[in-house]
Structures are given as structure tokens and as C-alpha cells.
Design a protein around this motif. Structure first.
Motif, PDB file in Angstrom:
ATOM      1  N   ALA A   1       0.826  -1.199   0.000  1.00 54.87           N
ATOM      2  CA  ALA A   1       0.000   0.000   0.000  1.00 54.87           C
ATOM      3  C   ALA A   1       0.864   1.254   0.000  1.00 54.87           C
ATOM      4  O   ALA A   1       2.077   1.198   0.186  1.00 54.87           O
ATOM      5  CB  ALA A   1      -0.909  -0.014   1.242  1.00 54.87           C
ATOM      6  N   THR A   2       0.235   2.387  -0.204  1.00 57.16           N
ATOM      7  CA  THR A   2       0.940   3.664  -0.217  1.00 57.16           C
ATOM      8  C   THR A   2       1.720   3.846   1.082  1.00 57.16           C
ATOM      9  O   THR A   2       1.230   3.528   2.162  1.00 57.16           O
ATOM     10  CB  THR A   2      -0.058   4.819  -0.379  1.00 57.16           C
ATOM     11  N   LEU A   3       2.932   4.361   0.948  1.00 56.10           N
ATOM     12  CA  LEU A   3       3.812   4.520   2.098  1.00 56.10           C
ATOM     13  C   LEU A   3       3.138   5.319   3.202  1.00 56.10           C
ATOM     14  O   LEU A   3       2.566   6.375   2.958  1.00 56.10           O
ATOM     15  CB  LEU A   3       5.103   5.212   1.672  1.00 56.10           C
ATOM     16  N   LYS A   4       3.206   4.804   4.402  1.00 52.98           N
ATOM     17  CA  LYS A   4       2.619   5.469   5.550  1.00 52.98           C
ATOM     18  C   LYS A   4       3.553   5.293   6.725  1.00 52.98           C
ATOM     19  O   LYS A   4       4.103   4.214   6.931  1.00 52.98           O
ATOM     20  CB  LYS A   4       1.246   4.862   5.872  1.00 52.98           C
ATOM     21  N   THR A   5       3.781   6.347   7.473  1.00 53.63           N
ATOM     22  CA  THR A   5       4.649   6.248   8.646  1.00 53.63           C
ATOM     23  C   THR A   5       3.803   6.035   9.894  1.00 53.63           C
ATOM     24  O   THR A   5       2.593   6.286   9.911  1.00 53.63           O
ATOM     25  CB  THR A   5       5.481   7.525   8.829  1.00 53.63           C
ATOM     26  N   GLU A   6       4.452   5.584  10.931  1.00 55.05           N
ATOM     27  CA  GLU A   6       3.755   5.447  12.208  1.00 55.05           C
ATOM     28  C   GLU A   6       3.402   6.827  12.751  1.00 55.05           C
ATOM     29  O   GLU A   6       4.074   7.813  12.442  1.00 55.05           O
ATOM     30  CB  GLU A   6       4.647   4.708  13.202  1.00 55.05           C
ATOM     31  N   PRO A   7       2.374   6.914  13.586  1.00 50.15           N
ATOM     32  CA  PRO A   7       2.021   8.218  14.160  1.00 50.15           C
ATOM     33  C   PRO A   7       2.999   8.625  15.259  1.00 50.15           C
ATOM     34  O   PRO A   7       3.749   7.805  15.785  1.00 50.15           O
ATOM     35  CB  PRO A   7       0.634   7.965  14.757  1.00 50.15           C
ATOM     36  N   THR A   8       3.012   9.906  15.585  1.00 54.07           N
ATOM     37  CA  THR A   8       3.756  10.376  16.744  1.00 54.07           C
ATOM     38  C   THR A   8       3.041   9.894  17.998  1.00 54.07           C
ATOM     39  O   THR A   8       1.826  10.015  18.123  1.00 54.07           O
ATOM     40  CB  THR A   8       3.832  11.908  16.753  1.00 54.07           C
TER      41      THR A   8
ATOM     42  N   ARG B   1       0.414  -3.154  13.699  1.00 52.48           N
ATOM     43  CA  ARG B   1      -0.306  -2.793  12.480  1.00 52.48           C
ATOM     44  C   ARG B   1      -1.715  -2.307  12.797  1.00 52.48           C
ATOM     45  O   ARG B   1      -2.172  -1.305  12.232  1.00 52.48           O
ATOM     46  CB  ARG B   1      -0.366  -3.990  11.528  1.00 52.48           C
ATOM     47  N   ALA B   2      -2.407  -2.975  13.701  1.00 54.89           N
ATOM     48  CA  ALA B   2      -3.759  -2.559  14.055  1.00 54.89           C
ATOM     49  C   ALA B   2      -3.756  -1.183  14.699  1.00 54.89           C
ATOM     50  O   ALA B   2      -4.607  -0.325  14.405  1.00 54.89           O
ATOM     51  CB  ALA B   2      -4.387  -3.578  15.014  1.00 54.89           C
ATOM     52  N   ASN B   3      -2.787  -0.919  15.574  1.00 57.46           N
ATOM     53  CA  ASN B   3      -2.688   0.383  16.222  1.00 57.46           C
ATOM     54  C   ASN B   3      -2.451   1.481  15.199  1.00 57.46           C
ATOM     55  O   ASN B   3      -3.023   2.570  15.265  1.00 57.46           O
ATOM     56  CB  ASN B   3      -1.537   0.395  17.229  1.00 57.46           C
ATOM     57  N   LEU B   4      -1.594   1.201  14.217  1.00 61.15           N
ATOM     58  CA  LEU B   4      -1.256   2.195  13.193  1.00 61.15           C
ATOM     59  C   LEU B   4      -2.452   2.551  12.347  1.00 61.15           C
ATOM     60  O   LEU B   4      -2.766   3.726  12.148  1.00 61.15           O
ATOM     61  CB  LEU B   4      -0.126   1.649  12.317  1.00 61.15           C
TER      62      LEU B   4
ATOM     63  N   ARG C   1       9.228  -2.624  11.174  1.00 57.18           N
ATOM     64  CA  ARG C   1       8.225  -1.598  11.483  1.00 57.18           C
ATOM     65  C   ARG C   1       7.927  -0.733  10.270  1.00 57.18           C
ATOM     66  O   ARG C   1       6.777  -0.370  10.011  1.00 57.18           O
ATOM     67  CB  ARG C   1       8.703  -0.736  12.652  1.00 57.18           C
ATOM     68  N   ALA C   2       8.962  -0.394   9.503  1.00 56.30           N
ATOM     69  CA  ALA C   2       8.755   0.428   8.307  1.00 56.30           C
ATOM     70  C   ALA C   2       7.902  -0.312   7.278  1.00 56.30           C
ATOM     71  O   ALA C   2       7.023   0.285   6.635  1.00 56.30           O
ATOM     72  CB  ALA C   2      10.094   0.828   7.706  1.00 56.30           C
ATOM     73  N   LEU C   3       8.146  -1.593   7.103  1.00 51.26           N
ATOM     74  CA  LEU C   3       7.366  -2.372   6.149  1.00 51.26           C
ATOM     75  C   LEU C   3       5.914  -2.509   6.591  1.00 51.26           C
ATOM     76  O   LEU C   3       4.982  -2.422   5.778  1.00 51.26           O
ATOM     77  CB  LEU C   3       8.000  -3.749   5.968  1.00 51.26           C
ATOM     78  N   ILE C   4       5.710  -2.708   7.892  1.00 51.13           N
ATOM     79  CA  ILE C   4       4.346  -2.791   8.416  1.00 51.13           C
ATOM     80  C   ILE C   4       3.632  -1.460   8.221  1.00 51.13           C
ATOM     81  O   ILE C   4       2.473  -1.409   7.795  1.00 51.13           O
ATOM     82  CB  ILE C   4       4.367  -3.200   9.899  1.00 51.13           C
ATOM     83  N   ALA C   5       4.328  -0.359   8.490  1.00 52.89           N
ATOM     84  CA  ALA C   5       3.742   0.964   8.304  1.00 52.89           C
ATOM     85  C   ALA C   5       3.435   1.242   6.837  1.00 52.89           C
ATOM     86  O   ALA C   5       2.496   1.979   6.513  1.00 52.89           O
ATOM     87  CB  ALA C   5       4.675   2.041   8.856  1.00 52.89           C
ATOM     88  N   ALA C   6       4.220   0.646   5.916  1.00 49.51           N
ATOM     89  CA  ALA C   6       4.011   0.846   4.482  1.00 49.51           C
ATOM     90  C   ALA C   6       2.834   0.037   3.950  1.00 49.51           C
ATOM     91  O   ALA C   6       2.453   0.196   2.797  1.00 49.51           O
ATOM     92  CB  ALA C   6       5.277   0.480   3.714  1.00 49.51           C
TER      93      ALA C   6
END
Length: 272
Positions: free
Chosen positions: A5-12, A264-267, A223-228
Motif C-alpha cells: 500500500a501507499t507509504l505510511k509512517t507510524e504516528p507520533t 499494524r492494528a494500532n497504526l 516496522r517500516a514495512l508494516i507501516a508501508a
């Protein structure tokens, strides 16, 4: 890992306990210019490079040391830009008995390293758990910052030998071989060193053993891959250098206090 999916970072992630507050900033590109309204304690989990300027000084290149403690005094003008960024913990709202007006970074402090990593685990929990525990860890970080301000000891020879250029080379080797077997001897051979000397100088320069640092980088990639948006956690595990989905799950629970599926669920439900 193509077709994710489209790149997405974890939240602050944020927590406030009394007057103290802490933020866990995700690894992402940034450009910031501000005047610090309060003193700031920083902790860099990742190696990070870019340009910065403090207190009106000219803009200079920088390369932050992983697991380095940093300080920005109240009222200091700051400019910083990094094309990749790095995961960063920022603590504010504290007072120091002997505050100094000069910012610094890349201070190695074993107690601060342990506290910062434990703090990250609490901030990654949803909801943030144990406010009293958060306060205790922030207190450790503040105490260690104060000790670093009072310390006049110079860097040891090994830490001076591990220059920014050599750290960058080590990072490049690790990132290129993260999905394969990678030993301390492999890294030492790339630099033409004995494994013993490399291990000592690396620990002095980064505050972590080579093995612990490689594990940190594997966790960061996962973590980066999960966020992506990667859905196949078994594939994420293998690309990140873990032997299986179960191995990845065990390590994340031990080091971050959260499973890959929970992360992943939290993100994707908005985090905190």
C-alpha cells in the motif's frame, strides 16, 4: 515486498505526566525551524544525517549517532533538515539545577539508553500504559542529562576512531545485508579490523554492541514495512532478517512490548 500500500509512517506517540511530556517521533523526512520554548532532551534511536544550525550559527552537515543523548536549551533557535530522519524521543517540561546554554548531542550514557528504549516500549502500547512508569523513566533520562552536563571527560580513543564516515559505512553494510546472516566478524572484515577491536570501538561510539545494533535495525525495517502496508508478516520477517513470523513476534514483544499484528492494528486505526 512489491505492490504494498501507499507509504505510511507510524504516528507520533505522546504521553504527559504532570509538567513532563514525551513524544516518540517516527522515522520520516523532515525540515524544522523553531525557537525552543522549553529545554528539550532528545534521544536518537537511529543513525541520522542532514544539516542543522543552532543559535544563529551557520548551517552545517550533521550525522547523529544512534543511541545518542542530546540537549537543546530554552530560547535556542534551531534549524534542522534530514532527507530520511530517524526515530527520536523528545522530553520537555523539566527543570535542571545547572542548565547550560550550549546545545549538544551524541552523548553516550548506558543508563539513558536503557531508559529511552524502555520508554519507547511504553509509548508504543495503546493506550499508553503505566503513567507512573513513564514518569520514572523520564526522571532517569533527566538525571542522566544532568550528569552529562557536569561531565568534563573527553571521548575515549575507540569512540574517536569510529568517525561519522566509518559509522556510515557500517550502516550501509548492515542495510545491504540485513536479510541475510551478518556477523560481527563480517563487519570487522569490511573495515580491516579484528572483531574484538571493532566491537569495543563500536560500543564506545554508539552505546550498543554490534549484535544489539543489528537487531535494532532489523526491528526498524520490520516496522517500516508494516507501516508501508505490508500484509504478509512472514515475508516481512524474512526481508528484515528474522527466521520466521514467530521469531519476529517474539522479538517485537521482548523489545517493544507489542506484537506485529497489534502494531499494524494500532497504526491503521490512528495509533494514539
Amino acid at each position: 515486498m512489491e505492490g504494498t500500500a501507499t507509504l505510511k509512517t507510524e504516528p507520533t506517540r505522546r504521553v504527559t505526566v504532570g509538567r513532563w511530556s514525551a513524544e516518540l517521533l517516527p522515522r520520516q523526512p523532515y525540515e524544522a525551524r523553531y525557537t525552543a520554548d522549553r529545554a528539550l532532551l532528545g534521544f536518537a534511536f537511529d543513525s541520522q544525517k542532514g544539516v542543522h544550525a543552532y543559535a544563529g550559527d551557520r548551517i552545517r552537515p550533521f550525522r547523529a549517532t544512534p543511541n545518542g543523548l542530546a540537549y537543546v536549551p530554552e530560547g535556542c533557535d534551531v534549524y534542522s533538515r534530514s532527507p530520511a530522519g530517524g526515530e527520536y524521543l523528545a522530553v520537555k517540561g523539566f527543570d535542571l539545577d545547572e542548565a547550560v546554554d550550549v546545545p549538544f548531542s551524541d552523548r553516550m550514557d548506558p543508563a539513558a539508553i536503557a531508559a529511552a528504549h524502555a520508554m519507547r516500549g511504553l509509548l508504543l502500547a495503546v493506550p499508553v500504559a503505566e503513567p507512573v512508569r513513564c514518569e520514572a523513566l523520564m526522571n532517569v533520562l533527566i538525571e542522566r542529562l544532568s550528569c552529562q552536563m557536569q561531565s568534563r571527560q573527553s571521548s575515549r580513543g575507540g569512540a574517536r576512531w569510529m568517525t561519522a564516515q566509518r559509522r556510515q559505512r557500517v550502516d550501509e553494510i548492515i542495510e545491504a545485508r540485513l536479510d541475510r546472516m551478518l556477523t560481527v566478524q563480517d563487519l570487522a572484515d569490511e573495515l580491516g579490523l579484528s572483531a574484538g577491536f571493532f566491537s569495543r570501538t563500536f560500543r564506545q561510539a554508539t552505546g550498543r554492541s554490534p549484535h544489539a545494533y543489528i537487531l535494532d535495525r532489523r526491528i526498524a525495517r520490520a516496522r517500516a514495512l508494516i507501516a508501508a502496508g505490508a500484509e504478509d508478516l512472514s515475508a516481512v520477517a524474512l526481508v528484515s532478517g528474522f527466521s520466521s513470523h514467530a521469531h519476529l513476534t517474539t522479538v517485537l514483544r521482548q523489545k517493544l512490548g507489542v506484537s506485529p499484528s497489534a502494531l499494524r492494528a494500532n497504526l491503521f486505526r490512528g495509533g494514539l
